[in-house]
Structure formats: C-alpha cells, structure tokens
Design an enzyme around this catalytic site. Structure first.
Site, mmCIF file in Angstrom:
data_model
loop_
_atom_site.group_PDB
_atom_site.id
_atom_site.type_symbol
_atom_site.label_atom_id
_atom_site.label_comp_id
_atom_site.label_asym_id
_atom_site.label_seq_id
_atom_site.Cartn_x
_atom_site.Cartn_y
_atom_site.Cartn_z
ATOM 1 N N ARG A 53 0.862 -1.187 0.000
ATOM 2 C CA ARG A 53 0.000 0.000 0.000
ATOM 3 C C ARG A 53 0.900 1.238 0.000
ATOM 4 O O ARG A 53 2.115 1.135 0.088
ATOM 5 C CB ARG A 53 -1.036 -0.002 1.128
ATOM 6 C CG ARG A 53 -0.715 -0.693 2.393
ATOM 7 C CD ARG A 53 0.375 -0.067 3.212
ATOM 8 N NE ARG A 53 0.135 1.339 3.398
ATOM 9 C CZ ARG A 53 1.070 2.236 3.598
ATOM 10 N NH1 ARG A 53 2.338 1.887 3.645
ATOM 11 N NH2 ARG A 53 0.770 3.499 3.764
ATOM 12 N N GLY A 54 0.254 2.414 -0.091
ATOM 13 C CA GLY A 54 1.016 3.653 -0.226
ATOM 14 C C GLY A 54 1.040 4.054 -1.693
ATOM 15 O O GLY A 54 1.361 3.232 -2.563
ATOM 16 N N ALA A 55 0.689 5.316 -1.956
ATOM 17 C CA ALA A 55 0.450 5.724 -3.336
ATOM 18 C C ALA A 55 1.605 5.424 -4.300
ATOM 19 O O ALA A 55 1.391 4.793 -5.359
ATOM 20 C CB ALA A 55 0.086 7.206 -3.353
ATOM 21 N N ARG A 90 -7.578 -0.025 -6.857
ATOM 22 C CA ARG A 90 -7.835 0.970 -5.798
ATOM 23 C C ARG A 90 -8.097 2.315 -6.475
ATOM 24 O O ARG A 90 -7.321 2.714 -7.350
ATOM 25 C CB ARG A 90 -6.655 1.060 -4.817
ATOM 26 C CG ARG A 90 -6.531 -0.199 -3.954
ATOM 27 C CD ARG A 90 -5.620 0.004 -2.765
ATOM 28 N NE ARG A 90 -6.216 0.845 -1.754
ATOM 29 C CZ ARG A 90 -5.535 1.342 -0.717
ATOM 30 N NH1 ARG A 90 -4.253 1.078 -0.580
ATOM 31 N NH2 ARG A 90 -6.130 2.092 0.180
ATOM 32 N N GLN A 200 -1.796 1.806 10.023
ATOM 33 C CA GLN A 200 -0.516 1.919 9.292
ATOM 34 C C GLN A 200 0.530 2.674 10.108
ATOM 35 O O GLN A 200 1.732 2.453 9.935
ATOM 36 C CB GLN A 200 -0.724 2.643 7.956
ATOM 37 C CG GLN A 200 -1.477 1.866 6.897
ATOM 38 C CD GLN A 200 -2.954 2.199 6.901
ATOM 39 O OE1 GLN A 200 -3.536 2.482 7.939
ATOM 40 N NE2 GLN A 200 -3.579 2.131 5.741
ATOM 41 N N ASP A 241 -2.214 11.004 -1.279
ATOM 42 C CA ASP A 241 -2.587 10.030 -2.314
ATOM 43 C C ASP A 241 -3.017 10.721 -3.590
ATOM 44 O O ASP A 241 -3.068 10.097 -4.652
ATOM 45 C CB ASP A 241 -3.704 9.122 -1.801
ATOM 46 C CG ASP A 241 -3.173 8.227 -0.706
ATOM 47 O OD1 ASP A 241 -3.064 8.688 0.439
ATOM 48 O OD2 ASP A 241 -2.809 7.078 -1.020
ATOM 49 N N ASN A 251 -5.636 12.400 1.554
ATOM 50 C CA ASN A 251 -4.717 11.498 2.254
ATOM 51 C C ASN A 251 -5.541 10.635 3.205
ATOM 52 O O ASN A 251 -6.764 10.785 3.314
ATOM 53 C CB ASN A 251 -3.649 12.298 3.013
ATOM 54 C CG ASN A 251 -2.491 11.425 3.477
ATOM 55 O OD1 ASN A 251 -1.938 10.647 2.688
ATOM 56 N ND2 ASN A 251 -2.115 11.520 4.725
ATOM 57 N N LYS A 252 -4.873 9.753 3.882
ATOM 58 C CA LYS A 252 -5.548 8.777 4.757
ATOM 59 C C LYS A 252 -6.539 9.466 5.704
ATOM 60 O O LYS A 252 -6.254 10.524 6.251
ATOM 61 C CB LYS A 252 -4.466 8.014 5.542
ATOM 62 C CG LYS A 252 -4.946 6.945 6.484
ATOM 63 C CD LYS A 252 -5.820 5.902 5.818
ATOM 64 C CE LYS A 252 -5.162 5.219 4.639
ATOM 65 N NZ LYS A 252 -6.117 4.378 3.846
HETATM 66 O O1 MRU Z 1 -4.546 3.091 2.194
HETATM 67 P P1 MRU Z 1 -3.061 3.282 2.126
HETATM 68 O O2 MRU Z 1 -2.310 2.663 3.254
HETATM 69 O O3 MRU Z 1 -2.516 2.923 0.767
HETATM 70 O O4 MRU Z 1 -2.902 4.861 2.279
HETATM 71 C C1 MRU Z 1 -1.625 5.409 2.286
HETATM 72 C C2 MRU Z 1 -1.604 6.805 2.700
HETATM 73 O O5 MRU Z 1 -2.583 7.454 2.941
HETATM 74 C C3 MRU Z 1 -0.268 7.434 2.715
HETATM 75 O O6 MRU Z 1 -0.140 8.366 3.737
HETATM 76 C C4 MRU Z 1 -0.093 8.064 1.337
HETATM 77 O O7 MRU Z 1 -0.256 7.101 0.338
HETATM 78 C C5 MRU Z 1 1.151 8.702 1.157
HETATM 79 S S1 MRU Z 1 2.285 7.502 0.672
HETATM 80 C C6 MRU Z 1 3.786 8.124 0.474
#
Ligand code: MRU
Length: 366
Positions: A53-55, A90, A200, A241, A251-252
């Site tokens: 996960r993570g953009a 996603r 996370q 994201d 973002n999250k």
């Molecule tokens: O749902 P996730 O864990 O993929 O979400 C990730 C986030 O929100 C991160 O903070 C975001 O992707 C920044 S990643 C460098």
C-alpha cells in the site's frame, strides 16, 4: 539514511529477471516476509488486498503488474484489458493511473518481445525516479526541520498513516525529511498517529522509524489536537494520495482533522508528495473518488496474541462505514513539498502539465 538497496526495496525484480518481489505489509511488524508476484492477477490482488500500500508503491506495483501481463500476452487487447484490471484495484491513489499511462505510452510503439522489454525498462525507470525524488523531498524537507530546530530542543513532528520507505520505493515522502534530519544530527521525535482502522502508523511507521533509530511515540488518532494545544508539536508532516489542481490534498482518513487542529494552534501543516501524486486533471477535492473499504476493517482489529499468533477480534456488533481517505482543503496547507522544492502551491513548484495551461486554475477550496 540512504535509499534501500534494490534488493531491500519494498519492490524489486527478482534474480530470474521477470517476477517481482514485494514486502508483505500485512505481516509487519511481526514478521518480515516477501512475496513473489508472478502474474498480473497476483499484482492486482496485492494492491486490492493491501499486501502492499502507499500511493507511490501502488503505482510501482501496477507498473510491474502490467509488465507481467505483457510477458504472458503482449497484444494491444491484453494491454488495454490489463490496464483496466489494474486501474480498478484501488480508486484514490492517482499514482496508479499515472504509472499505467506511462507504461502504456512507452510500449505502444513496440510489439512482441521488444514491447515486454520496453515495459520492464519503463517500470524500472519509474522506480528509479521515485528513489531520486524521495531523496530530493528529504533534502528540501530537511531545511524545514532545520528551520524549526532550536538549541537544546528536540523537533517534534506529527505524522499520519505511513508515508515512508514502506509506502514508496525509496526513502519515503513525509518520512524522508525526518530520516535526513536524524542523519544530520538534528534531534527529532515523531508523534505517530496509530491511523485506524488499519493502523498503518502503529504498525508500519513505528516499525520503519524504529529500524532507522528515530525516536518516536505512537498516539491515538485523537491525541494530536491536545498535543498541539500543549505546544508539543512543531509541525505536521503528512503524505498524499492525490493533490488536485487547486492544492486540495487527499490522504488517509484523519488527516483533515489534524490540519484543522494545526491551523487552530498555529502549527505548520506540510504535505510531502512526488509529482506523480499531483492530479492536474482534477480541479479540486470534490472531484476525487474516495475509496470506501470493507466495514469489517472498522468493526474488527488485528494483532499478535500472547502465543505469537496473528489474530483478528471483533470490537463491535454495530454497523460501520469505512471511507479510507479525506480531503484537506488547500487553505489549511502551509506548504507543499515535492522533489522540486517547497512552495505555497503545487503550481509554484513548477509542476506543469498540459492541462494546467489549457484550463483556468480553480482556486476555490472545499
Ligand atoms: O490506504 P493506504 O495505506 O494505501 O494509504 C496510504 C496513505 O494514505 C499514505 O499516507 C499516502 O499514500 C502517502 S504515501 C507516500
């Protein structure tokens, strides 16, 4: 801290030259295990089910997923079918579409084995660019942290979710400046939001900060406001994201509330992201598709039992909803931090795309 070696990266091509090894983030911090992705179906599952996960890492995994697809069938029909398959995994992180479009453009002039080779070259370039970009974000952000440092005092940074090496291919986005500050001898301590529902922060950010020797403390998602009122937070530093043309930040879930608390308490709120996260085609946060995830992520929680087993328990029988991201309006962002520098708007950093010159900028916020 240097970017991880290719072999240690969150994603890397294996020794056979075609399959792709990723860290299984579902197991961290309890177990460090890698999974070998051998098909586009596996790559899609890894993204959809958040093995990774993570953009930026989602983008890189999708890029290699398309390579795996083309290796099996390099036809135009396969290209389009598998771009669609991966795009559907996603909806929110725009790096996914960005990476797939970059691969598609790179392979279109080629056919057969040359097309497959072009795809792998492009996926490797995407990863190398992310590593370089993360390093640059770290350098620019280091100056922000240095600016907040006072003799004899530790700089307290609050972060949300995980925007470190685990979410990217290199050092991370929001965590890169923290790693650089630590390496430069600036005393830095990180308040780590646990980041319900998937935690996370507690699981991943705390793990990687710990490995790097950075002082950190996990807090509940609701504690940040109090800490800011008490003057115990010098800055908030989060990833993204998706950043829209007017500077709204997706973002999250929970990020927006931190930005509100930061504004109320005069704490700078910084957002770090690579250019691949900027979505100039989206005028504002209202245009972002916010992923709705399984309510079971809210109604249950996972962890390690005293006997060392990974277990999930229910915490309520009630109905739940689970929006995975929120939108922080541009007016709450003190500065944007990309590989190009630090600025008050994405445009000021010179992130120029054709669409920017074709459409008037919409400065409205939510
Ligand atoms: O749902 P996730 O864990 O993929 O979400 C990730 C986030 O929100 C991160 O903070 C975001 O992707 C920044 S990643 C460098």
């Amino acid at each position: 801290m240097n970017p991880p070696d290719p072999g240690d990266r969150s994603i890397a091509v294996t020794q056979n030259g075609w399959s792709v090894s990723v860290l299984d983030q579902r197991q961290l911090p309890w177990r460090v295990e890698r999974i070998e992705l051998t098909s586009v179906a596996m790559a899609a599952q890894a993204i959809r089910e958040m093995w990774i996960r993570g953009a930026p890492l989602i983008g890189a995994t999708a890029a290699y997923g398309l390579c795996l697809a083309l290796r099996e069938d390099s036809s135009d029909a396969s290209l389009e079918r598998n771009v669609a398959l991966l795009l559907a995994t996603r909806p929110t992180a725009v790096n996914l579409r960005w990476a797939l479009e970059r691969i598609r453009a790179a392979v279109q002039p080629h056919a057969g084995a040359a097309r497959v080779a072009a795809a792998y070259r492009c996926a490797a370039a995407i990863c190398d660019d992310e590593v370089r970009g993360n390093r640059a974000i770290g350098q620019h952000g280091l100056e922000l942290i240095r600016g907040a440092a006072k003799p004899g005092r530790t700089v307290n940074v609050l972060t949300h979710c995980n925007a470190g090496a685990l979410a990217t291919v290199g050092l991370g986005t929001a965590l890169a400046p923290i790693y650089r500050a630590h390496e430069s001898g600036i005393p830095v301590h990180v308040w780590v939001d646990e980041t319900r529902p998937r935690n996370q922060g507690a699981l991943l950010t705390a793990y990687e900060l710990g490995r790097a020797g950075v002082e950190h403390t996990v807090i509940t998602d609701n504690a940040g406001g109090l800490l800011m009122q008490r003057g115990e937070v010098d800055m908030c530093l989060v990833g993204a994201d998706c950043v829209t043309r007017n500077g709204d930040v997706c973002n999250k879930i929970g990020t927006y509330l931190k930005a509100l608390a930061a504004r109320d308490n005069g704490v700078p709120f910084y957002v770090a992201f690579p250019s691949s996260t900027f979505a100039p085609a989206l005028a504002s946060g209202r245009d972002i598709i916010v992923e709705e995830r399984d309510p079971a992520e809210v109604t249950s929680i996972s962890g390690l039992t005293p006997t060392g087993e990974l277990a999930t328990v229910n915490i309520t029988r009630a109905r739940a909803v689970n929006p995975a991201f929120d939108i922080t309006p541009a007016r709450l962002v003190s500065a944007y931090l990309t590989e190009r520098g630090v600025a008050g708007s994405p445009q000021a950093l010179g992130i120029q795309f054709e669409l920017l010159s074709q459409q008037p900028l919409n400065q409205s916020s939510l």
